[in-house]
Design a protein around this motif. Structure first.
Motif, PDB file in Angstrom:
ATOM      1  N   TYR A 243       0.813  -1.210   0.000  1.00  0.00           N
ATOM      2  CA  TYR A 243       0.000   0.000   0.000  1.00  0.00           C
ATOM      3  C   TYR A 243       0.851   1.267   0.000  1.00  0.00           C
ATOM      4  O   TYR A 243       2.003   1.285   0.433  1.00  0.00           O
ATOM      5  CB  TYR A 243      -0.882   0.031   1.259  1.00  0.00           C
ATOM      6  CG  TYR A 243      -2.078  -0.883   1.205  1.00  0.00           C
ATOM      7  CD1 TYR A 243      -1.936  -2.251   1.334  1.00  0.00           C
ATOM      8  CD2 TYR A 243      -3.355  -0.356   1.050  1.00  0.00           C
ATOM      9  CE1 TYR A 243      -3.036  -3.086   1.293  1.00  0.00           C
ATOM     10  CE2 TYR A 243      -4.473  -1.192   1.022  1.00  0.00           C
ATOM     11  CZ  TYR A 243      -4.291  -2.545   1.148  1.00  0.00           C
ATOM     12  OH  TYR A 243      -5.380  -3.366   1.113  1.00  0.00           O
ATOM     13  N   VAL A 244       0.222   2.318  -0.456  1.00  0.00           N
ATOM     14  CA  VAL A 244       0.699   3.682  -0.245  1.00  0.00           C
ATOM     15  C   VAL A 244      -0.288   4.342   0.721  1.00  0.00           C
ATOM     16  O   VAL A 244      -1.500   4.260   0.520  1.00  0.00           O
ATOM     17  CB  VAL A 244       0.757   4.489  -1.555  1.00  0.00           C
ATOM     18  CG1 VAL A 244       1.095   5.949  -1.280  1.00  0.00           C
ATOM     19  CG2 VAL A 244       1.766   3.864  -2.514  1.00  0.00           C
ATOM     20  N   MET A 245       0.238   4.949   1.751  1.00  0.00           N
ATOM     21  CA  MET A 245      -0.587   5.587   2.774  1.00  0.00           C
ATOM     22  C   MET A 245      -0.504   7.094   2.603  1.00  0.00           C
ATOM     23  O   MET A 245       0.578   7.658   2.410  1.00  0.00           O
ATOM     24  CB  MET A 245      -0.106   5.206   4.165  1.00  0.00           C
ATOM     25  CG  MET A 245      -0.008   3.709   4.396  1.00  0.00           C
ATOM     26  SD  MET A 245      -1.595   2.880   4.275  1.00  0.00           S
ATOM     27  CE  MET A 245      -2.457   3.584   5.680  1.00  0.00           C
ATOM     28  N   GLY A 246      -1.647   7.749   2.694  1.00  0.00           N
ATOM     29  CA  GLY A 246      -1.671   9.196   2.487  1.00  0.00           C
ATOM     30  C   GLY A 246      -2.407   9.930   3.591  1.00  0.00           C
ATOM     31  O   GLY A 246      -3.227   9.358   4.301  1.00  0.00           O
ATOM     32  N   TRP A 247      -2.068  11.184   3.724  1.00  0.00           N
ATOM     33  CA  TRP A 247      -2.816  12.109   4.573  1.00  0.00           C
ATOM     34  C   TRP A 247      -3.420  13.180   3.674  1.00  0.00           C
ATOM     35  O   TRP A 247      -2.739  13.720   2.786  1.00  0.00           O
ATOM     36  CB  TRP A 247      -1.922  12.769   5.616  1.00  0.00           C
ATOM     37  CG  TRP A 247      -1.544  11.890   6.758  1.00  0.00           C
ATOM     38  CD1 TRP A 247      -0.397  11.189   6.909  1.00  0.00           C
ATOM     39  CD2 TRP A 247      -2.332  11.629   7.929  1.00  0.00           C
ATOM     40  NE1 TRP A 247      -0.414  10.505   8.090  1.00  0.00           N
ATOM     41  CE2 TRP A 247      -1.587  10.762   8.746  1.00  0.00           C
ATOM     42  CE3 TRP A 247      -3.591  12.055   8.375  1.00  0.00           C
ATOM     43  CZ2 TRP A 247      -2.054  10.291   9.977  1.00  0.00           C
ATOM     44  CZ3 TRP A 247      -4.055  11.595   9.599  1.00  0.00           C
ATOM     45  CH2 TRP A 247      -3.293  10.724  10.371  1.00  0.00           C
ATOM     46  N   PHE A 248      -4.676  13.458   3.925  1.00  0.00           N
ATOM     47  CA  PHE A 248      -5.400  14.505   3.215  1.00  0.00           C
ATOM     48  C   PHE A 248      -6.040  15.416   4.258  1.00  0.00           C
ATOM     49  O   PHE A 248      -6.137  15.051   5.435  1.00  0.00           O
ATOM     50  CB  PHE A 248      -6.501  13.904   2.334  1.00  0.00           C
ATOM     51  CG  PHE A 248      -5.986  13.127   1.159  1.00  0.00           C
ATOM     52  CD1 PHE A 248      -5.455  11.853   1.320  1.00  0.00           C
ATOM     53  CD2 PHE A 248      -6.038  13.656  -0.119  1.00  0.00           C
ATOM     54  CE1 PHE A 248      -4.974  11.134   0.238  1.00  0.00           C
ATOM     55  CE2 PHE A 248      -5.569  12.947  -1.209  1.00  0.00           C
ATOM     56  CZ  PHE A 248      -5.037  11.685  -1.024  1.00  0.00           C
ATOM     57  N   ARG A 249      -6.484  16.585   3.831  1.00  0.00           N
ATOM     58  CA  ARG A 249      -7.186  17.467   4.759  1.00  0.00           C
ATOM     59  C   ARG A 249      -8.281  18.224   4.023  1.00  0.00           C
ATOM     60  O   ARG A 249      -8.195  18.440   2.806  1.00  0.00           O
ATOM     61  CB  ARG A 249      -6.220  18.444   5.425  1.00  0.00           C
ATOM     62  CG  ARG A 249      -5.564  19.456   4.491  1.00  0.00           C
ATOM     63  CD  ARG A 249      -4.517  20.258   5.242  1.00  0.00           C
ATOM     64  NE  ARG A 249      -3.899  21.268   4.386  1.00  0.00           N
ATOM     65  CZ  ARG A 249      -2.873  22.027   4.768  1.00  0.00           C
ATOM     66  NH1 ARG A 249      -2.342  21.882   5.989  1.00  0.00           N
ATOM     67  NH2 ARG A 249      -2.375  22.926   3.952  1.00  0.00           N
ATOM     68  N   GLN A 250      -9.275  18.622   4.791  1.00  0.00           N
ATOM     69  CA  GLN A 250     -10.368  19.405   4.235  1.00  0.00           C
ATOM     70  C   GLN A 250     -10.758  20.496   5.211  1.00  0.00           C
ATOM     71  O   GLN A 250     -11.179  20.201   6.344  1.00  0.00           O
ATOM     72  CB  GLN A 250     -11.581  18.533   3.917  1.00  0.00           C
ATOM     73  CG  GLN A 250     -12.675  19.274   3.175  1.00  0.00           C
ATOM     74  CD  GLN A 250     -13.719  18.344   2.591  1.00  0.00           C
ATOM     75  OE1 GLN A 250     -13.843  17.184   2.991  1.00  0.00           O
ATOM     76  NE2 GLN A 250     -14.461  18.831   1.617  1.00  0.00           N
ATOM     77  N   ALA A 251     -10.600  21.730   4.778  1.00  0.00           N
ATOM     78  CA  ALA A 251     -10.986  22.879   5.578  1.00  0.00           C
ATOM     79  C   ALA A 251     -12.436  23.250   5.269  1.00  0.00           C
ATOM     80  O   ALA A 251     -12.943  22.926   4.187  1.00  0.00           O
ATOM     81  CB  ALA A 251     -10.064  24.055   5.281  1.00  0.00           C
ATOM     82  N   PRO A 252     -13.111  23.922   6.188  1.00  0.00           N
ATOM     83  CA  PRO A 252     -14.507  24.313   5.948  1.00  0.00           C
ATOM     84  C   PRO A 252     -14.655  25.114   4.657  1.00  0.00           C
ATOM     85  O   PRO A 252     -13.917  26.063   4.415  1.00  0.00           O
ATOM     86  CB  PRO A 252     -14.838  25.160   7.173  1.00  0.00           C
ATOM     87  CG  PRO A 252     -13.915  24.678   8.231  1.00  0.00           C
ATOM     88  CD  PRO A 252     -12.651  24.312   7.527  1.00  0.00           C
ATOM     89  N   GLY A 253     -15.584  24.700   3.826  1.00  0.00           N
ATOM     90  CA  GLY A 253     -15.847  25.413   2.591  1.00  0.00           C
ATOM     91  C   GLY A 253     -14.854  25.160   1.473  1.00  0.00           C
ATOM     92  O   GLY A 253     -14.938  25.789   0.419  1.00  0.00           O
TER      93      GLY A 253
ATOM     94  N   ASP B 105      -3.550  25.775   8.358  1.00  0.00           N
ATOM     95  CA  ASP B 105      -3.482  24.315   8.465  1.00  0.00           C
ATOM     96  C   ASP B 105      -4.730  23.745   9.147  1.00  0.00           C
ATOM     97  O   ASP B 105      -4.887  22.523   9.215  1.00  0.00           O
ATOM     98  CB  ASP B 105      -2.248  23.882   9.258  1.00  0.00           C
ATOM     99  CG  ASP B 105      -0.955  24.214   8.534  1.00  0.00           C
ATOM    100  OD1 ASP B 105      -0.009  24.665   9.218  1.00  0.00           O
ATOM    101  OD2 ASP B 105      -0.888  24.012   7.311  1.00  0.00           O
ATOM    102  N   THR B 106      -5.594  24.611   9.648  1.00  0.00           N
ATOM    103  CA  THR B 106      -6.823  24.155  10.294  1.00  0.00           C
ATOM    104  C   THR B 106      -7.679  23.383   9.306  1.00  0.00           C
ATOM    105  O   THR B 106      -7.998  23.870   8.220  1.00  0.00           O
ATOM    106  CB  THR B 106      -7.614  25.360  10.833  1.00  0.00           C
ATOM    107  OG1 THR B 106      -6.858  25.975  11.883  1.00  0.00           O
ATOM    108  CG2 THR B 106      -8.969  24.923  11.366  1.00  0.00           C
TER     109      THR B 106
END
Length: 118
Positions: A31-41, A89-90
């Protein structure tokens, strides 16, 4: 495959956090492991990834030099060390996994909230 994130909390700008992603139910050497993020809007965005077998890493330009992704084979855990945090980064941070050689992340955790105050 199950992915469980932890470690998110409120932190002041300039501070550090380490997120963890506990993985189970798969043979993660493929596997390849990833981190993603999603900010409001905003749309979800890529943060960092690591190939489990080679430890090869990639980062979004916005986090290069500040964030470090790593993995612990014995614990089947992927980490995201975040330093010099900024209010931008929030976001809700997600751990994800994909088979090596594919582009789509098929497995996702529930997310952990990171909030950075100015």
């Amino acid at each position: 495959v199950q992915l469980v994130e932890s470690g998110g909390r409120l932190v002041q700008a300039g501070g550090s956090l380490r997120l963890s992603c506990a993985a189970s139910g798969g043979t993660f050497s493929s596997y390849v492991m990833g981190w993603f993020r999603q900010a409001p809007g905003k749309e979800r965005e890529f943060v960092a990834a690591i190939a489990w077998s080679t430890s090869g890493t990639t980062y979004a330009d916005s986090v290069k030099g500040r964030f470090t992704i790593s993995r612990d084979n014995a614990e089947n855990t992927v980490y995201l060390q975040m330093n010099s945090l900024k209010p931008e980064d929030t976001a809700l941070y997600y751990c994800a996994a994909r088979y090596r050689g594919t582009l789509r992340y098929d497995f996702w955790g529930q997310g952990t909230q990171v909030s950075v105050s100015s």
